[in-house]
Design a protein around this motif. Structure first.
Motif, PDB file in Angstrom:
ATOM      1  N   GLN A   1       0.836  -1.201   0.000  1.00 62.43           N
ATOM      2  CA  GLN A   1       0.000   0.000   0.000  1.00 62.43           C
ATOM      3  C   GLN A   1       0.874   1.255   0.000  1.00 62.43           C
ATOM      4  OE1 GLN A   1      -2.230   0.744   3.551  1.00 62.43           O
ATOM      5  NE2 GLN A   1      -0.646  -0.055   4.920  1.00 62.43           N
ATOM      6  N   HIS A   2       2.073   1.172   0.605  1.00 64.00           N
ATOM      7  CA  HIS A   2       2.965   2.326   0.628  1.00 64.00           C
ATOM      8  C   HIS A   2       3.373   2.713  -0.788  1.00 64.00           C
ATOM      9  CE1 HIS A   2       3.909  -0.121   4.338  1.00 64.00           C
ATOM     10  NE2 HIS A   2       3.407   0.979   4.851  1.00 64.00           N
ATOM     11  N   VAL A   3       3.703   1.699  -1.582  1.00 61.73           N
ATOM     12  CA  VAL A   3       4.145   1.953  -2.952  1.00 61.73           C
ATOM     13  C   VAL A   3       2.990   2.454  -3.806  1.00 61.73           C
ATOM     14  CG1 VAL A   3       5.065   0.885  -5.048  1.00 61.73           C
ATOM     15  CG2 VAL A   3       6.013   0.287  -2.807  1.00 61.73           C
ATOM     16  N   LYS A   4       1.839   1.825  -3.673  1.00 61.66           N
ATOM     17  CA  LYS A   4       0.682   2.241  -4.475  1.00 61.66           C
ATOM     18  C   LYS A   4       0.292   3.678  -4.166  1.00 61.66           C
ATOM     19  CE  LYS A   4      -2.532   1.123  -7.521  1.00 61.66           C
ATOM     20  NZ  LYS A   4      -3.319   2.329  -7.618  1.00 61.66           N
ATOM     21  N   THR A   5       0.306   4.060  -2.893  1.00 64.35           N
ATOM     22  CA  THR A   5      -0.024   5.434  -2.523  1.00 64.35           C
ATOM     23  C   THR A   5       0.984   6.403  -3.113  1.00 64.35           C
ATOM     24  OG1 THR A   5      -1.104   4.749  -0.459  1.00 64.35           O
ATOM     25  CG2 THR A   5      -0.342   7.028  -0.591  1.00 64.35           C
ATOM     26  N   TRP A   6       2.261   6.057  -3.026  1.00 68.72           N
ATOM     27  CA  TRP A   6       3.316   6.914  -3.582  1.00 68.72           C
ATOM     28  C   TRP A   6       3.130   7.089  -5.086  1.00 68.72           C
ATOM     29  CZ3 TRP A   6       7.591   4.936  -6.623  1.00 68.72           C
ATOM     30  CH2 TRP A   6       8.530   5.909  -6.956  1.00 68.72           C
ATOM     31  N   ILE A   7       2.893   6.001  -5.798  1.00 67.49           N
ATOM     32  CA  ILE A   7       2.702   6.077  -7.244  1.00 67.49           C
ATOM     33  C   ILE A   7       1.474   6.921  -7.585  1.00 67.49           C
ATOM     34  CG2 ILE A   7       2.023   4.718  -9.270  1.00 67.49           C
ATOM     35  CD1 ILE A   7       3.867   2.497  -8.200  1.00 67.49           C
ATOM     36  N   ASP A   8       0.369   6.652  -6.914  1.00 65.86           N
ATOM     37  CA  ASP A   8      -0.865   7.392  -7.208  1.00 65.86           C
ATOM     38  C   ASP A   8      -0.709   8.879  -6.941  1.00 65.86           C
ATOM     39  OD1 ASP A   8      -2.196   5.129  -8.044  1.00 65.86           O
ATOM     40  OD2 ASP A   8      -3.157   4.757  -6.108  1.00 65.86           O
ATOM     41  N   LEU A   9      -0.048   9.221  -5.836  1.00 64.86           N
ATOM     42  CA  LEU A   9       0.142  10.632  -5.512  1.00 64.86           C
ATOM     43  C   LEU A   9       1.064  11.310  -6.520  1.00 64.86           C
ATOM     44  CD1 LEU A   9       0.370  10.692  -1.609  1.00 64.86           C
ATOM     45  CD2 LEU A   9      -1.175  12.050  -3.029  1.00 64.86           C
ATOM     46  N   ALA A  10       2.135  10.623  -6.903  1.00 67.04           N
ATOM     47  CA  ALA A  10       3.053  11.225  -7.877  1.00 67.04           C
ATOM     48  C   ALA A  10       2.342  11.488  -9.200  1.00 67.04           C
ATOM     49  CB  ALA A  10       4.256  10.306  -8.086  1.00 67.04           C
ATOM     50  N   ILE A  11       1.502  10.550  -9.624  1.00 65.99           N
ATOM     51  CA  ILE A  11       0.741  10.749 -10.864  1.00 65.99           C
ATOM     52  C   ILE A  11      -0.223  11.929 -10.723  1.00 65.99           C
ATOM     53  CG2 ILE A  11      -1.034   9.724 -12.341  1.00 65.99           C
ATOM     54  CD1 ILE A  11       0.382   7.031 -11.927  1.00 65.99           C
ATOM     55  N   ALA A  12      -0.844  12.045  -9.550  1.00 60.34           N
ATOM     56  CA  ALA A  12      -1.779  13.148  -9.315  1.00 60.34           C
ATOM     57  C   ALA A  12      -1.084  14.497  -9.233  1.00 60.34           C
ATOM     58  CB  ALA A  12      -2.568  12.900  -8.018  1.00 60.34           C
ATOM     59  N   GLY A  13       0.231  14.474  -8.991  1.00 61.79           N
ATOM     60  CA  GLY A  13       0.969  15.723  -8.806  1.00 61.79           C
ATOM     61  C   GLY A  13       1.508  16.345 -10.072  1.00 61.79           C
ATOM     62  N   ALA A  14       1.189  15.747 -11.219  1.00 62.89           N
ATOM     63  CA  ALA A  14       1.674  16.291 -12.492  1.00 62.89           C
ATOM     64  C   ALA A  14       0.547  16.240 -13.515  1.00 62.89           C
ATOM     65  CB  ALA A  14       2.868  15.482 -12.982  1.00 62.89           C
ATOM     66  N   PRO A  15       0.640  17.035 -14.574  1.00 64.13           N
ATOM     67  CA  PRO A  15      -0.389  16.989 -15.616  1.00 64.13           C
ATOM     68  C   PRO A  15      -0.528  15.577 -16.180  1.00 64.13           C
ATOM     69  CG  PRO A  15       1.002  18.913 -15.905  1.00 64.13           C
ATOM     70  CD  PRO A  15       1.641  18.093 -14.827  1.00 64.13           C
ATOM     71  N   THR A  16      -1.733  15.219 -16.560  1.00 58.91           N
ATOM     72  CA  THR A  16      -2.020  13.894 -17.102  1.00 58.91           C
ATOM     73  C   THR A  16      -1.088  13.559 -18.259  1.00 58.91           C
ATOM     74  OG1 THR A  16      -4.349  14.103 -16.496  1.00 58.91           O
ATOM     75  CG2 THR A  16      -3.796  12.454 -18.153  1.00 58.91           C
ATOM     76  N   GLY A  17      -0.505  12.363 -18.173  1.00 61.56           N
ATOM     77  CA  GLY A  17       0.382  11.908 -19.235  1.00 61.56           C
ATOM     78  C   GLY A  17       1.832  12.301 -19.082  1.00 61.56           C
ATOM     79  N   THR A  18       2.174  13.014 -17.994  1.00 64.14           N
ATOM     80  CA  THR A  18       3.559  13.432 -17.780  1.00 64.14           C
ATOM     81  C   THR A  18       4.465  12.214 -17.587  1.00 64.14           C
ATOM     82  OG1 THR A  18       2.879  15.511 -16.739  1.00 64.14           O
ATOM     83  CG2 THR A  18       5.121  14.760 -16.315  1.00 64.14           C
ATOM     84  N   ARG A  19       5.561  12.163 -18.332  1.00 65.19           N
ATOM     85  CA  ARG A  19       6.555  11.099 -18.164  1.00 65.19           C
ATOM     86  C   ARG A  19       7.538  11.561 -17.088  1.00 65.19           C
ATOM     87  NH1 ARG A  19       6.991   7.368 -22.369  1.00 65.19           N
ATOM     88  NH2 ARG A  19       9.273   7.457 -22.495  1.00 65.19           N
ATOM     89  N   LEU A  20       7.247  11.187 -15.865  1.00 64.53           N
ATOM     90  CA  LEU A  20       7.969  11.721 -14.713  1.00 64.53           C
ATOM     91  C   LEU A  20       9.446  11.340 -14.705  1.00 64.53           C
ATOM     92  CD1 LEU A  20       5.285  11.069 -11.954  1.00 64.53           C
ATOM     93  CD2 LEU A  20       5.838  13.242 -13.033  1.00 64.53           C
ATOM     94  N   LEU A  21       9.790  10.238 -15.357  1.00 65.16           N
ATOM     95  CA  LEU A  21      11.190   9.800 -15.410  1.00 65.16           C
ATOM     96  C   LEU A  21      11.652   9.663 -16.859  1.00 65.16           C
ATOM     97  CD1 LEU A  21      11.188   7.080 -12.597  1.00 65.16           C
ATOM     98  CD2 LEU A  21      12.254   9.345 -12.520  1.00 65.16           C
ATOM     99  N   ASP A  22      11.269  10.573 -17.683  1.00 67.83           N
ATOM    100  CA  ASP A  22      11.513  10.475 -19.116  1.00 67.83           C
ATOM    101  C   ASP A  22      13.013  10.335 -19.419  1.00 67.83           C
ATOM    102  OD1 ASP A  22      10.965  10.412 -21.798  1.00 67.83           O
ATOM    103  OD2 ASP A  22      10.749  12.576 -22.009  1.00 67.83           O
ATOM    104  N   GLY A  23      13.443   9.111 -19.740  1.00 64.38           N
ATOM    105  CA  GLY A  23      14.838   8.860 -20.073  1.00 64.38           C
ATOM    106  C   GLY A  23      15.774   8.773 -18.888  1.00 64.38           C
ATOM    107  N   THR A  24      15.281   8.908 -17.681  1.00 64.73           N
ATOM    108  CA  THR A  24      16.137   8.896 -16.493  1.00 64.73           C
ATOM    109  C   THR A  24      16.611   7.476 -16.181  1.00 64.73           C
ATOM    110  OG1 THR A  24      14.894  10.757 -15.555  1.00 64.73           O
ATOM    111  CG2 THR A  24      16.274   9.486 -14.037  1.00 64.73           C
TER     112      THR A  24
END
Length: 218
Positions: free
Chosen positions: A103-126
């Motif tokens: 649940q810790h990981v799922k919450t982190w992932i969901d929050l990170a997705i909610a924190g950026a515009p839809t479709g943002t590649r948060l780690l694009d090429g990283t």
């Protein structure tokens, strides 16, 4: 440049995933001693699970009408997303729990997705090293084949949705030395541990080399 490390184990100093992540980071630091390393341990310091719904609600609420709770939730979501976007290299130590991500990981992932515009590649090429550990065995022909519902999900999110340049390190049978039912698997478990440790060291050196190449090209 910054390396971001995320841990999710609930095992404290006994964590197999954190031990492998330690090796990755140690090799990285040996090669790039002046780089900043930012850490977040979502297993030891969990994110509040109810914040995600509040952050999503804030995204659909006019700014002037947001409640204090929505403002705070959105700020946390943007902070998590920002950590990923700002990172030059990433190490994720995310063990399997109850056949899936915790649940810790799922919450982190969901929050990170909610924190950026839809479709943002948060780690694009990283360059990103994903460490996944499993207490039992889930390979072809084992009784639990097909029961691991985390690795496919994590590859999809981190590698495809977020766009990371992904290296995956997996270690199974981490409970062989503490579970009497797994006594016959200790030798195999030790071999898998050694392989994962070697892969972790190599991944850490590769991360450092990647940033060396970026610095030379700059």
């Amino acid at each position: 440049m910054t390396l971001l490390r995320i841990d999710a184990s609930i095992q404290g100093p006994r964590s197999a995933s954190s031990a492998l992540a330690d090796l990755v980071v140690a090799e990285f630091a040996a090669g790039r001693p002046d780089e900043a390393i930012r850490t977040r341990h979502i297993g030891a310091d969990p994110l509040p699970s109810d914040v995600w719904a509040t952050a999503v609600g804030a995204n659909f609420t006019p700014e002037a009408s947001r409640t204090p709770e929505q403002v705070a939730a959105q700020a946390l979501a943007k902070e998590l997303a920002g950590e990923l976007v700002a990172a030059d290299a990433v190490v994720l130590a995310l063990p399997l729990y109850n056949w899936g991500v915790s649940q810790h990981v799922k919450t982190w992932i969901d929050l990170a997705i909610a924190g950026a515009p839809t479709g943002t590649r948060l780690l694009d090429g990283t360059p990103t090293v994903l460490v996944v550990t499993r207490g039992g065995g889930y390979g072809p022909g084992t009784p639990k084949e097909g029961w691991d519902h985390s690795i496919g999900y994590l590859r999809r999110i981190v590698g495809e949705v977020w766009g990371a340049d992904l290296t995956v390190i997996e270690r199974e049978l981490t409970l062989a030395r503490v579970s009497p039912a797994m006594a016959g698997l200790v030798e195999l478990a030790d071999s898998l541990q050694q392989q994962a440790e070697q892969a972790s060291r190599e991944a850490g050196r590769a991360l450092a080399a990647h940033l060396d190449a970026e610095a030379d090209a700059a």
